[in-house]
Design a protein around this motif. Structure first.
Motif, PDB file in Angstrom:
ATOM      1  N   MET A 189       0.817  -1.227   0.000  1.00 51.71           N
ATOM      2  CA  MET A 189       0.000   0.000   0.000  1.00 51.71           C
ATOM      3  C   MET A 189       0.846   1.269   0.000  1.00 51.71           C
ATOM      4  O   MET A 189       0.595   2.207  -0.748  1.00 51.71           O
ATOM      5  N   ALA A 190       1.877   1.353   0.823  1.00 52.59           N
ATOM      6  CA  ALA A 190       2.681   2.569   0.931  1.00 52.59           C
ATOM      7  C   ALA A 190       3.692   2.712  -0.186  1.00 52.59           C
ATOM      8  O   ALA A 190       4.192   3.826  -0.434  1.00 52.59           O
ATOM      9  N   GLY A 191       4.003   1.610  -0.874  1.00 56.55           N
ATOM     10  CA  GLY A 191       4.973   1.670  -1.943  1.00 56.55           C
ATOM     11  C   GLY A 191       5.914   0.483  -1.936  1.00 56.55           C
ATOM     12  O   GLY A 191       6.019  -0.252  -0.946  1.00 56.55           O
ATOM     13  N   TYR A 192       6.590   0.274  -3.045  1.00 51.60           N
ATOM     14  CA  TYR A 192       7.565  -0.803  -3.203  1.00 51.60           C
ATOM     15  C   TYR A 192       8.737  -0.544  -2.252  1.00 51.60           C
ATOM     16  O   TYR A 192       9.406   0.495  -2.358  1.00 51.60           O
ATOM     17  N   PRO A 193       8.985  -1.419  -1.293  1.00 55.05           N
ATOM     18  CA  PRO A 193       9.971  -1.123  -0.246  1.00 55.05           C
ATOM     19  C   PRO A 193      11.350  -0.681  -0.739  1.00 55.05           C
ATOM     20  O   PRO A 193      11.907   0.295  -0.207  1.00 55.05           O
ATOM     21  N   PRO A 194      11.942  -1.330  -1.775  1.00 57.77           N
ATOM     22  CA  PRO A 194      13.244  -0.824  -2.241  1.00 57.77           C
ATOM     23  C   PRO A 194      13.172   0.606  -2.783  1.00 57.77           C
ATOM     24  O   PRO A 194      14.127   1.378  -2.631  1.00 57.77           O
ATOM     25  N   LEU A 195      12.039   0.969  -3.410  1.00 53.11           N
ATOM     26  CA  LEU A 195      11.884   2.343  -3.900  1.00 53.11           C
ATOM     27  C   LEU A 195      11.781   3.312  -2.729  1.00 53.11           C
ATOM     28  O   LEU A 195      12.353   4.419  -2.768  1.00 53.11           O
ATOM     29  N   LEU A 196      11.072   2.934  -1.691  1.00 51.11           N
ATOM     30  CA  LEU A 196      10.995   3.787  -0.501  1.00 51.11           C
ATOM     31  C   LEU A 196      12.389   3.998   0.089  1.00 51.11           C
ATOM     32  O   LEU A 196      12.730   5.108   0.529  1.00 51.11           O
ATOM     33  N   ASP A 197      13.204   2.949   0.080  1.00 47.93           N
ATOM     34  CA  ASP A 197      14.575   3.079   0.573  1.00 47.93           C
ATOM     35  C   ASP A 197      15.377   4.047  -0.306  1.00 47.93           C
ATOM     36  O   ASP A 197      16.157   4.865   0.202  1.00 47.93           O
ATOM     37  N   LYS A 198      15.183   3.965  -1.622  1.00 46.86           N
ATOM     38  CA  LYS A 198      15.889   4.875  -2.532  1.00 46.86           C
ATOM     39  C   LYS A 198      15.479   6.324  -2.259  1.00 46.86           C
ATOM     40  O   LYS A 198      16.308   7.247  -2.296  1.00 46.86           O
ATOM     41  N   LEU A 199      14.198   6.538  -1.978  1.00 43.52           N
ATOM     42  CA  LEU A 199      13.726   7.901  -1.717  1.00 43.52           C
ATOM     43  C   LEU A 199      14.240   8.420  -0.379  1.00 43.52           C
ATOM     44  O   LEU A 199      14.487   9.620  -0.223  1.00 43.52           O
ATOM     45  N   LYS A 200      14.402   7.533   0.568  1.00 49.01           N
ATOM     46  CA  LYS A 200      15.041   7.924   1.827  1.00 49.01           C
ATOM     47  C   LYS A 200      16.450   8.435   1.550  1.00 49.01           C
ATOM     48  O   LYS A 200      16.859   9.492   2.072  1.00 49.01           O
ATOM     49  N   GLU A 201      17.196   7.712   0.712  1.00 50.11           N
ATOM     50  CA  GLU A 201      18.560   8.127   0.359  1.00 50.11           C
ATOM     51  C   GLU A 201      18.553   9.432  -0.427  1.00 50.11           C
ATOM     52  O   GLU A 201      19.398  10.315  -0.198  1.00 50.11           O
ATOM     53  N   LEU A 202      17.616   9.568  -1.370  1.00 48.32           N
ATOM     54  CA  LEU A 202      17.538  10.782  -2.183  1.00 48.32           C
ATOM     55  C   LEU A 202      17.204  11.992  -1.316  1.00 48.32           C
ATOM     56  O   LEU A 202      17.759  13.089  -1.518  1.00 48.32           O
ATOM     57  N   THR A 203      16.308  11.814  -0.362  1.00 48.90           N
ATOM     58  CA  THR A 203      15.933  12.925   0.522  1.00 48.90           C
ATOM     59  C   THR A 203      17.129  13.364   1.368  1.00 48.90           C
ATOM     60  O   THR A 203      17.333  14.569   1.583  1.00 48.90           O
ATOM     61  N   PHE A 204      17.931  12.408   1.801  1.00 44.81           N
ATOM     62  CA  PHE A 204      19.118  12.786   2.587  1.00 44.81           C
ATOM     63  C   PHE A 204      20.156  13.478   1.708  1.00 44.81           C
ATOM     64  O   PHE A 204      20.718  14.509   2.088  1.00 44.81           O
ATOM     65  N   SER A 205      20.408  12.929   0.509  1.00 43.10           N
ATOM     66  CA  SER A 205      21.428  13.524  -0.353  1.00 43.10           C
ATOM     67  C   SER A 205      21.009  14.897  -0.863  1.00 43.10           C
ATOM     68  O   SER A 205      21.852  15.776  -1.051  1.00 43.10           O
ATOM     69  N   SER A 206      19.709  15.099  -1.066  1.00 41.35           N
ATOM     70  CA  SER A 206      19.225  16.383  -1.584  1.00 41.35           C
ATOM     71  C   SER A 206      19.046  17.422  -0.497  1.00 41.35           C
ATOM     72  O   SER A 206      19.302  18.620  -0.719  1.00 41.35           O
ATOM     73  N   TYR A 207      18.604  16.984   0.699  1.00 46.50           N
ATOM     74  CA  TYR A 207      18.177  17.942   1.725  1.00 46.50           C
ATOM     75  C   TYR A 207      18.789  17.701   3.103  1.00 46.50           C
ATOM     76  O   TYR A 207      18.447  18.414   4.049  1.00 46.50           O
TER      77      TYR A 207
END
Length: 376
Positions: free
Chosen positions: A58-76
């Motif tokens: 429901m919340a999203g594909y877990p590996p993609l959520l992990d990638k977005l966690k990394e992207l949010t840290f690298s960007s912000y």
């Protein structure tokens, strides 16, 4: 009896249909006309042959959520939880809709800064909230005095949009300082930050609620894969919010779409391993500069464009027609479709400004400019 008696066909649909009927070059609706990255197409084609076509979580594909966690840290430089703070949505619009439906109660107010995108007001009305429209200044900067005067104990959400559609304006450090003061003075106020063009900024670095520790726990940030990777037809985006707010947003999301297209999510997960979002600004800046140079041979007065893939232009020296009529005449007589800025105002304010989309290939931009030169 209609629940949305004042809602009709959007100006984007109207202008695109008019463009099609009259074989005009469509610079109205905000979609790119150049190819998607070949690497993304190859990834998707290969994945389509695999058994990945059932419901994603429901919340999203877990590996993609992990990638977005990394992207949010690298960007912000913000650390979020992949399990509790990120939600994959069926486009940014669904993220905005779900957020408002989840967090706005009957009679509560939501402040919208005009000119504003048209998807903000409808979900407010559908949950029997009250949209409160406040105009940006003439240079499209926030008028903090007006905003402070509009916010009261019954105000649930302030919606901000940075970089700004339709004008391309971006917020300054001082704007965020003022926002923090507003949050501190109004402890129940939440921020819904529409940042779908976050990676499409030019001379100035994008500033985000994600950057600001004082705002993070009171903000819901909306992002868009469609805008970032010019795959608007995929209708896939994501929301970042603190767990307490996200818990409520997920309740609505699960009954809107339950989960988002599994193939798209898994393809994007692979693509994020090779995609460079930091290069997007330069990619679109080249298009912005190319288009602005072409329009120097027209009588339009160009407004600053600091982000997004839209160029706002004043036609005040050309005509005193209202902007809707002027845009229709552009299609009928000159074969170019644009969007009138009045469509982004609740009161249809007409400033003799229209919006062009420059997310097009060079041949399209050249052909459009040649037609617009005839306005002299």
């Amino acid at each position: 009896m209609s629940k949305l008696p004042h809602v009709g066909t959007s100006i984007f649909t109207v202008m695109s249909q008019l463009a099609t009927e009259h074989n005009a070059i469509n610079l109205s609706q905000g979609f790119p006309n150049f190819p998607v990255d070949e690497r993304l197409k190859k990834i998707t084609a290969e994945l389509a042959l695999q058994e990945i076509h059932q419901y994603a979580p429901m919340a999203g594909y877990p590996p993609l959520l992990d990638k977005l966690k990394e992207l949010t840290f690298s960007s912000y430089q913000r650390t979020v939880s992949a399990k509790t703070d990120i939600l994959i949505t069926a486009g940014a619009t669904e993220g905005i809709f779900a957020t408002i439906q989840a967090l706005v109660n009957v009679g509560q107010e939501v402040v919208i800064l005009d000119p504003s995108y048209d998807c903000y007001e409808t979900p407010i009305l559908l949950c029997n909230g009250k949209p409160v429209h406040i105009a940006l200044d003439d240079d499209f900067c926030p008028n903090w005095e007006s905003i402070k005067n509009a916010v009261n104990p019954n105000t649930r959400i302030l919606i901000i949009n940075n970089p700004h559609n339709p004008t391309g304006k971006t917020w300054t450090e001082d704007d965020f300082n003022q926002l923090e003061l507003l949050i501190e003075a109004n402890p129940k106020l939440l921020i819904l930050s529409d940042e779908v063009y976050e990676y499409i900024t030019f001379e100035k670095m994008h500033l985000s609620v994600n950057h600001r520790p004082k705002l993070r726990e009171r903000s819901i940030c909306i992002s868009s894969f469609g805008k970032s990777f010019h795959i608007t037809g995929w209708k896939i985006g994501y929301v970042i919010a603190p767990e307490t707010l996200m818990h409520e947003i997920k309740k609505v999301h699960q009954f809107l779409v339950f989960s988002v297209n599994s193939l798209a999510q898994i393809a994007l997960n692979s693509y994020l391993e090779i995609a460079q979002v930091k290069d997007l600004g330069a990619f679109y800046q080249q298009k912005r500069d190319f288009f602005r140079a072409l329009l120097k041979n027209t009588p339009f007065s160009l407004l600053p464009c600091e982000g997004t893939y839209f160029q706002a232009a004043s036609y005040a020296s050309i005509s005193q027609e209202n902007d809707v009529d002027f845009c229709k005449r552009l299609v009928l007589e000159y074969g170019v479709a644009a969007i009138p800025l009045s469509a982004f105002y609740a009161d249809q304010k007409d400033s003799k400004i229209i919006r062009f989309c420059f997310a097009k290939d060079e041949a399209t931009l050249v052909a459009a400019a040649k037609r617009l030169e005839k306005l002299y």
